[in-house]
Design a protein around this motif. Sequence first.
Motif, PDB file in Angstrom:
ATOM      1  N   MET A 322       9.831 -31.520 -15.364  1.00  0.00           N
ATOM      2  CA  MET A 322       8.763 -32.306 -16.574  1.00  0.00           C
ATOM      3  C   MET A 322       7.430 -32.063 -16.588  1.00  0.00           C
ATOM      4  O   MET A 322       6.960 -31.397 -17.399  1.00  0.00           O
ATOM      5  N   ALA A 323       6.817 -32.612 -15.531  1.00  0.00           N
ATOM      6  CA  ALA A 323       5.416 -32.454 -15.752  1.00  0.00           C
ATOM      7  C   ALA A 323       4.970 -33.308 -14.368  1.00  0.00           C
ATOM      8  O   ALA A 323       5.375 -34.075 -13.559  1.00  0.00           O
ATOM      9  N   THR A 324       3.550 -32.904 -14.034  1.00  0.00           N
ATOM     10  CA  THR A 324       2.907 -33.680 -13.036  1.00  0.00           C
ATOM     11  C   THR A 324       1.397 -34.230 -13.587  1.00  0.00           C
ATOM     12  O   THR A 324       0.813 -33.585 -14.521  1.00  0.00           O
ATOM     13  N   PHE A 325       1.465 -35.517 -13.521  1.00  0.00           N
ATOM     14  CA  PHE A 325       0.282 -36.566 -13.901  1.00  0.00           C
ATOM     15  C   PHE A 325      -0.609 -36.790 -12.762  1.00  0.00           C
ATOM     16  O   PHE A 325      -0.199 -37.129 -11.703  1.00  0.00           O
ATOM     17  N   LYS A 326      -1.821 -36.845 -12.725  1.00  0.00           N
ATOM     18  CA  LYS A 326      -2.763 -37.220 -12.016  1.00  0.00           C
ATOM     19  C   LYS A 326      -3.363 -38.534 -12.462  1.00  0.00           C
ATOM     20  O   LYS A 326      -4.095 -38.755 -13.567  1.00  0.00           O
ATOM     21  N   ARG A 327      -3.419 -39.544 -11.821  1.00  0.00           N
ATOM     22  CA  ARG A 327      -3.735 -41.065 -12.266  1.00  0.00           C
ATOM     23  C   ARG A 327      -4.978 -41.276 -11.111  1.00  0.00           C
ATOM     24  O   ARG A 327      -4.739 -41.408 -10.117  1.00  0.00           O
ATOM     25  N   PRO A 328      -5.908 -41.413 -11.945  1.00  0.00           N
ATOM     26  CA  PRO A 328      -7.355 -41.649 -11.179  1.00  0.00           C
ATOM     27  C   PRO A 328      -7.353 -43.052 -10.544  1.00  0.00           C
ATOM     28  O   PRO A 328      -6.705 -43.948 -10.952  1.00  0.00           O
ATOM     29  N   SER A 329      -8.232 -43.140  -9.725  1.00  0.00           N
ATOM     30  CA  SER A 329      -8.495 -44.630  -8.981  1.00  0.00           C
ATOM     31  C   SER A 329      -7.329 -45.257  -8.749  1.00  0.00           C
ATOM     32  O   SER A 329      -7.140 -46.353  -8.546  1.00  0.00           O
ATOM     33  N   THR A 330      -6.265 -44.367  -7.955  1.00  0.00           N
ATOM     34  CA  THR A 330      -5.082 -44.832  -7.653  1.00  0.00           C
ATOM     35  C   THR A 330      -4.726 -44.151  -6.453  1.00  0.00           C
ATOM     36  O   THR A 330      -4.573 -42.882  -6.120  1.00  0.00           O
ATOM     37  N   SER A 331      -4.394 -44.848  -5.306  1.00  0.00           N
ATOM     38  CA  SER A 331      -3.865 -44.118  -4.024  1.00  0.00           C
ATOM     39  C   SER A 331      -2.784 -45.045  -3.697  1.00  0.00           C
ATOM     40  O   SER A 331      -2.764 -46.074  -3.029  1.00  0.00           O
ATOM     41  N   THR A 332      -1.320 -44.248  -3.673  1.00  0.00           N
ATOM     42  CA  THR A 332      -0.223 -45.310  -3.812  1.00  0.00           C
ATOM     43  C   THR A 332       1.074 -44.260  -3.513  1.00  0.00           C
ATOM     44  O   THR A 332       0.895 -42.989  -3.706  1.00  0.00           O
ATOM     45  N   TYR A 333       2.239 -44.772  -3.133  1.00  0.00           N
ATOM     46  CA  TYR A 333       3.301 -43.999  -2.960  1.00  0.00           C
ATOM     47  C   TYR A 333       4.267 -44.701  -3.987  1.00  0.00           C
ATOM     48  O   TYR A 333       3.729 -45.710  -4.671  1.00  0.00           O
ATOM     49  N   VAL A 334       5.577 -44.435  -3.971  1.00  0.00           N
ATOM     50  CA  VAL A 334       6.495 -45.268  -4.679  1.00  0.00           C
ATOM     51  C   VAL A 334       6.595 -46.665  -4.563  1.00  0.00           C
ATOM     52  O   VAL A 334       6.903 -47.359  -3.359  1.00  0.00           O
ATOM     53  N   GLY A 335       6.711 -47.552  -5.481  1.00  0.00           N
ATOM     54  CA  GLY A 335       6.763 -49.145  -5.654  1.00  0.00           C
ATOM     55  C   GLY A 335       7.413 -49.506  -6.815  1.00  0.00           C
ATOM     56  O   GLY A 335       7.207 -49.076  -7.834  1.00  0.00           O
ATOM     57  N   GLY A 336       7.869 -50.716  -6.914  1.00  0.00           N
ATOM     58  CA  GLY A 336       8.301 -51.444  -7.834  1.00  0.00           C
ATOM     59  C   GLY A 336       9.569 -50.769  -8.612  1.00  0.00           C
ATOM     60  O   GLY A 336       9.537 -50.596  -9.625  1.00  0.00           O
ATOM     61  N   ILE A 337      10.345 -50.182  -7.743  1.00  0.00           N
ATOM     62  CA  ILE A 337      11.574 -49.344  -8.200  1.00  0.00           C
ATOM     63  C   ILE A 337      12.406 -50.202  -9.143  1.00  0.00           C
ATOM     64  O   ILE A 337      12.786 -51.204  -8.778  1.00  0.00           O
ATOM     65  N   ASN A 338      12.578 -49.599 -10.285  1.00  0.00           N
ATOM     66  CA  ASN A 338      13.666 -50.243 -11.499  1.00  0.00           C
ATOM     67  C   ASN A 338      14.140 -49.222 -12.339  1.00  0.00           C
ATOM     68  O   ASN A 338      13.827 -48.034 -12.240  1.00  0.00           O
ATOM     69  N   SER A 339      15.135 -49.921 -13.205  1.00  0.00           N
ATOM     70  CA  SER A 339      15.900 -49.050 -14.207  1.00  0.00           C
ATOM     71  C   SER A 339      15.672 -50.106 -15.088  1.00  0.00           C
ATOM     72  O   SER A 339      15.929 -51.230 -15.134  1.00  0.00           O
ATOM     73  N   PHE A 340      15.702 -49.615 -16.435  1.00  0.00           N
ATOM     74  CA  PHE A 340      16.020 -50.447 -17.700  1.00  0.00           C
ATOM     75  C   PHE A 340      16.557 -49.736 -18.751  1.00  0.00           C
ATOM     76  O   PHE A 340      16.904 -48.574 -18.744  1.00  0.00           O
ATOM     77  N   LEU A 341      17.108 -50.632 -19.656  1.00  0.00           N
ATOM     78  CA  LEU A 341      17.855 -50.365 -20.792  1.00  0.00           C
ATOM     79  C   LEU A 341      17.374 -51.052 -21.916  1.00  0.00           C
ATOM     80  O   LEU A 341      17.445 -52.290 -22.004  1.00  0.00           O
ATOM     81  N   GLU A 342      16.733 -50.340 -23.070  1.00  0.00           N
ATOM     82  CA  GLU A 342      16.273 -50.986 -24.176  1.00  0.00           C
ATOM     83  C   GLU A 342      16.555 -50.185 -25.500  1.00  0.00           C
ATOM     84  O   GLU A 342      17.154 -49.163 -25.535  1.00  0.00           O
ATOM     85  N   ASN A 343      16.367 -50.812 -26.581  1.00  0.00           N
ATOM     86  CA  ASN A 343      16.505 -50.574 -27.893  1.00  0.00           C
ATOM     87  C   ASN A 343      15.061 -50.398 -28.537  1.00  0.00           C
ATOM     88  O   ASN A 343      14.395 -51.344 -28.455  1.00  0.00           O
TER      89      ASN A 343
END
Length: 437
Positions: A322-343
């Motif tokens: 898909m893609a790679t994004f660079k998020r500035p001013s952020t230094s983190t690993y995976v957190g807040g893992i979730n799934s959702f379903l919406e309309n």
Amino acid sequence: MRKIYLLLLISSAFCLNACKKGPQQTAENTYKEWPVVLETGTAVPLEGNAFITQPVNGGTEQIVAGGLYKWNNAGSVISTYFKLGQPGKLNLAIQASVVTGSSTIKVSVDGKSFNITLKGATATVYPVASIDVAAAGYVKVDLQGLSKEGSTFAEVSNIMIGGSATTSGLKYASVSTDNQFYWSRRGPSVHLNYTAPAGNIEWLYNEVTVPQGQDNIGSYYMSNGFNGGYFGMQVKSATERWMLFSVWDADNGDKTVLTSKGAGVTDGNFGGEGTGGQSYMVYKWITGNTYKFLTQIKPDGNGNTLYSSWFFAPELNAWKFMATFKRPSTSTYVGGINSFLENFAVENGYMGRKALYNNMWVRNTSGVWTEISTAKFTTDPTGATEQRMDFKGGVENGQFFLQNGAFFNDFVADNTSLSRTPTGQQPTVNLSTLPLN
């Protein structure tokens, strides 16, 4: 609940005769012919509880602030939903006005239909029927135009209800402030908030299957959710489907930027519920097939974090970048893992959708894969405040599932803890050979 006084109750003799009629028979009545008594009743506003469930080409009718307007097509069906907390007597009326002349409409509920004549530009309460409801749960009231002297049938603001069936446990979208009617018509979003192991998690893997018939337009089946973004698949229209991967801008407002993307991927920015970078691939995913979602999140060592995602297309037997994004001013690993379903298509908020989520794993920076088999089911404020009660999540055939819409009755309580039997099937993906274009 909003309470108003309305003229509603019909004579017991008429009710006895009307209730004996079959579903295809109608009771011809006008307002002045009904014996009535004064009763305290409830107004269920169409603005937050109604949908055009049978639209017709050329129809101009719409649900807007105030209710149903521009109702011109006899083929259209407008449905209003509310949930009764108990069986009993349901007294039914509508509050409507007619701009020009008179109109005759059909009101259908619980397999019975009643023809009502409306007249006058002043909003008036027109009694419809008193019926016996055998069980608690959602009730659907349908309106359909039969004949009209003017250009439109009527403007309808409320379905009026009373009787013993409404005295306890009545639920409907009643809060109009802060755009809540919009969210109520979209329907309750539902989530799985997973329990992750301790340590620095770099990779997130999940599998999603949408059952046949659960792919209505406007559905977003989000698989890999994390602090700062989400990745899943959507139904955009009758002919177009997406894989969608988005990352929000940094908390301080610094903009997320795209560093690379796969073939056939469109990138851009999103707004509305936050802002950030977006990537999507038009891909005709298929109900019944299982799609694998993989996300990598890691600091780049320069005060930024890189977010990358792939999905496995079983039709192609291949991983797609898909893609790679660079998020500035952020230094983190995976957190807040979730799934959702919406309309996200408000006019389709009465339609249902469902997804199965299975075989979730995470991989830490030491290369150890760990399966995640526990989660907490939650809903959004539309569900939590009981504006809509058609939401649930749980475990089905060993898989987590999420479901919403369609006004079903067997909801699952917000904040329910869930656990599934681990599969033990560690992802077989070769991380070193994943495509990067």
